[in-house]
Design an enzyme around this catalytic site. Structure first.
Site, mmCIF file in Angstrom:
data_model
loop_
_atom_site.group_PDB
_atom_site.id
_atom_site.type_symbol
_atom_site.label_atom_id
_atom_site.label_comp_id
_atom_site.label_asym_id
_atom_site.label_seq_id
_atom_site.Cartn_x
_atom_site.Cartn_y
_atom_site.Cartn_z
ATOM 1 N N LEU A 49 1.201 -0.957 0.084
ATOM 2 C CA LEU A 49 0.474 0.379 -0.040
ATOM 3 C C LEU A 49 0.901 0.954 -0.075
ATOM 4 O O LEU A 49 0.555 2.657 -0.990
ATOM 5 C CB LEU A 49 -1.346 0.066 1.141
ATOM 6 C CG LEU A 49 -1.450 1.283 1.334
ATOM 7 C CD1 LEU A 49 -2.787 0.963 0.281
ATOM 8 C CD2 LEU A 49 -2.744 1.062 2.849
ATOM 9 N N GLU A 50 1.605 1.065 0.907
ATOM 10 C CA GLU A 50 3.037 2.328 0.628
ATOM 11 C C GLU A 50 3.411 3.047 -0.601
ATOM 12 O O GLU A 50 3.242 3.920 -0.741
ATOM 13 C CB GLU A 50 3.754 2.084 2.455
ATOM 14 C CG GLU A 50 2.997 2.374 3.312
ATOM 15 C CD GLU A 50 4.269 1.082 4.624
ATOM 16 O OE1 GLU A 50 3.865 1.468 5.514
ATOM 17 O OE2 GLU A 50 5.459 1.043 4.041
#
Ligand SMILES: *[C@@H]1O[C@H](CO)[C@@H](O)[C@H](O)[C@H]1NC(C)=O
Ligand SMILES: *[C@@H]1O[C@H](CO)[C@@H](O)[C@H](O)[C@H]1NC(C)=O
Ligand SMILES: *[C@@H]1O[C@H](CO)[C@@H](O)[C@H](O)[C@H]1NC(C)=O
Ligand SMILES: *[C@@H]1O[C@H](CO)[C@@H](O)[C@H](O)[C@H]1NC(C)=O
Ligand SMILES: *[C@@H]1O[C@H](CO)[C@@H](O)[C@H](O)[C@H]1NC(C)=O
Length: 615
Positions: A504-505
């Site tokens: 996600l990051e």
């Protein structure tokens, strides 16, 4: 006749009544001297050249006219010292010549009809009257036929040296067999002459002479129009009768073509080099070589020439050395010669001297003054040194750039880079993204975070530490990433497995970068990772992203390549940073120790003080 007579010594008891034979001074003293007569005659005066006769041919010796006087011919006596027995003082060995039907006298001549090898030796003609006597000696060499190699197969062998004759192009010339007049005088009937032509260097040989432009006229040979092919050796055999004996002798003529003498060109010698306004550069205290080149046009009747140097009107001497002339080119008689004047140890006053090169031949004279100037160019040693230093400096800069480019980049940024904090409203400098529960987590929390925050003064965001409990993970992650200036991705085999927080990051970071949200992604590799192990997003982004690799213990020190490279990628820390860089520069080439790391830590806390102590 005279070329075949050797004047060896003249003993005169008549109070010097006879003219002196040798009148030349040493020609080498003048360097380039050939003034009057060919050099061959000159040699004849000094070195006794024997009279050469071929075995079986007619031969004769003539008493020179300055000893012999027709009116006193009756008083002429011939002696000889046979070959191998003669000594300069060998008076005792002198024997009267044994006259016979073969050896006879004819006026001032001693005639051998024919000559035999045992006739070789020293012959002395002596003239006596009541009060005095004079004598002259000459050497006779009778060559065996097997000792003489013919010029070519088709011509008879010749013992005597060839007579040199030059014929101008396009002009005519009558060749007379040398010594023909003697044969006519000694013979009972007019002699018969046969001619041959050969050019040995071209393997041309004409046994019976026949040509349109060259034909025999009585005993003589007439060259009607001189051309290149008619050069070479002309061999003539003279057959005559003396006292009912058939006799013969053979001579040769070396015919060379020279430039046409009719054309209107001047025959004066010309100095070709130096030109009128040419200036010679000379170096003080060095040696200088001055070169003079001149053209001597051929003059058929007069081959004399001279080429010499003068210094202030006098012959060179002392530090000035005239070298011997050399022939630069030869063109059918036109000769280009070169003479060199060597000046040793050039002095300033030499520049003002009148140094002349002069040439002369039978027609004219030319003199030219040589202009000297001191060489002004830089001495080559200094020039070489300057060049060498420049090269070394360039090499040094090259090396410095390649070894310290990171440091230079950091230094540059610290002076000219902009502090991003002034231009954006972001909260964090660095967001660190990593695989949870891995070796990398330990590295991130204990090493990366603490150095970035404590040593380098960056504000760091680590999701697990900084997020508030209870919020939506996705929203919070996106918000944190958006509020950071850099996304630091610690790559590992487990990084970004499907559905993880790290993925996600990463996606948020790459999207932020793509949308131009003042975010940059930096890859940090803690351990070597196979490219295949990377997630697709990483693989495609890798090309455009900076990758900083951790090299184990080598990267622990703050002055290591890892931290420098990382700092280049991170935002500029301007105020404290400048101090930081300067101090870092001082330390960069040393192996930094804990105390240095400590210095950097203290520097960050109190830059002013740390800078002073470092200086
Ligand atoms: C030869 O002798 C004559 C008279 O005896 C004399 O006049 C003449 O000068 C002499 N010649 C030489 C070359 O000595
Ligand atoms: C001998 O010859 C020399 C030279 O020709 C001459 O001067 C001298 O008078 C001659 N002497 C006699 C006696 O003839
Ligand atoms: C010259 O004479 C020698 C001896 O008599 C003889 O062998 C030779 O053939 C003669 N040469 C010519 C060209 O007549
Ligand atoms: C013949 O003449 C040429 C030109 O002068 C010279 O180079 C050559 O040495 C001469 N040959 C002999 C054998 O004298
Ligand atoms: C040297 O050459 C110049 C011409 O270049 C001439 O005028 C001068 O007379 C010459 N000097 C001597 C000593 O020959």
């Amino acid at each position: 006749m005279t070329p075949f007579v050797t004047l060896l010594f003249l003993l005169s008891a008549m109070g010097g009544a006879w003219p002196a034979v040798s009148q030349t001074s040493d020609p080498t003293e003048l360097g380039c001297y050939d003034w009057g007569g060919s050099s061959r005659d000159r040699v004849l005066d000094r070195v006794p050249v024997p009279v050469l006769v071929l075995e079986g041919e007619a031969g004769w010796l003539s008493c020179p006219p300055n000893v012999y006087n027709h009116s006193s011919a009756q008083n002429l006596l011939w002696y000889r010292v046979p070959e191998g027995q003669d000594q300069p003082e060998g008076q005792d060995l002198e024997q009267p010549v044994p006259y016979s039907s073969r050896i006879s006298r004819d006026g001032e001549r001693l005639v051998l009809s024919p000559a035999l090898p045992e006739d070789s030796g020293l012959y002395i003609c002596t003239l006596r009257n009541q009060s005095s006597s004079s004598k002259m000696s000459m050497r006779l060499k009778v060559r065996r036929r097997d000792q003489v190699s013919p010029l070519a197969d088709c011509v008879p062998p010749v013992a005597a040296a060839p007579v040199q004759v030059t014929v101008p192009f396009q002009q005519g010339q009558t060749l007379e067999c040398p010594d023909l007049q003697d044969a006519a005088r000694m013979g009972d009937v007019p002699p018969r002459v046969s001619w041959y032509h050969t050019r040995p260097e071209l393997s041309i040989c004409k046994g019976e002479f026949l040509s349109h432009d060259v034909e025999q006229q009585g005993p003589h040979l007439r060259i009607w129009v001189m051309l290149v092919p008619y050069q070479g050796f002309y061999v003539c055999t003279v057959q005559f009768q003396r006292r009912n004996r058939a006799l013969n002798f053979t001579r040769s003529i070396n015919v060379t073509a020279i430039q046409n003498q009719y054309h209107n060109l001047s025959k004066d010698p010309v100095i070709l080099r130096p030109h009128g306004d040419q200036v010679f550069s000379v170096r003080r205290d060095g040696d200088a070589q001055l070169v003079c080149q001149a053209l001597f046009p051929v003059i058929q009747s007069d081959s004399s020439w001279d080429m010499w140097w003068t210094v202030d009107g006098k012959r060179p001497g002392d530090r000035f050395v005239q070298k011997n002339c050399t022939v630069v080119s030869y063109d059918y008689g036109d000769v280009e010669r070169e003479s060199v004047l060597l000046i040793r140890d050039v002095q300033p006053e030499d520049l003002r001297r009148e140094i002349n090169c002069s040439v002369r031949n039978g027609r004219g004279f030319q003199s030219r003054r040589l202009q000297l100037q001191e060489e002004v160019s830089l001495p080559s040693v200094q020039l070489g040194c300057g060049l060498g230093v420049t090269l070394v400096l360039m090499l040094l800069l090259f090396v410095v750039y390649h070894v310290f480019w990171l440091e230079l980049l950091l230094l540059y940024r610290s002076w000219f880079g902009t502090d991003e904090r002034h231009t954006d409203d972001k909260e964090y400098d660095v967001y660190i993204s990593y695989a949870r529960n891995s070796e990398e987590e330990q590295f991130v929390l204990s090493t990366l975070r603490s150095v970035l925050e404590n040593e380098l003064g960056y504000s760091v965001c680590i999701f697990d530490r900084d997020s508030l409990p209870g919020g939506t993970i996705t929203d919070e992650t996106l918000s944190f990433v958006a509020r950071s200036r850099r996304l630091l991705v610690v790559v590992s085999p487990d990084y970004a497995s499907q559905g993880s927080q790290a993925l996600l990051e990463l996606k948020a970071g790459i999207d932020g970068m793509a949308l131009g949200g003042h975010l940059r992604v930096i890859l940090v590799q803690y351990k070597p990772v196979q490219r295949q192990g990377w997630v697709r997003e990483l693989r495609s982004a890798r090309v455009a992203l900076a990758l900083v690799q951790w090299k184990g213990n080598k990267s622990r020190e703050l002055s290591s390549h890892f931290w420098k490279k990382l700092r280049v990628e991170l935002p500029v820390r301007r105020v404290n940073g400048a101090v930081q860089e300067t101090a870092l520069m001082r330390l960069m080439s040393q192996n930094s120790t804990n105390s240095q790391t400590g210095l950097i830590s203290s520097m960050v806390k109190d830059p002013e003080k740390a800078f002073n102590s470092a200086a």
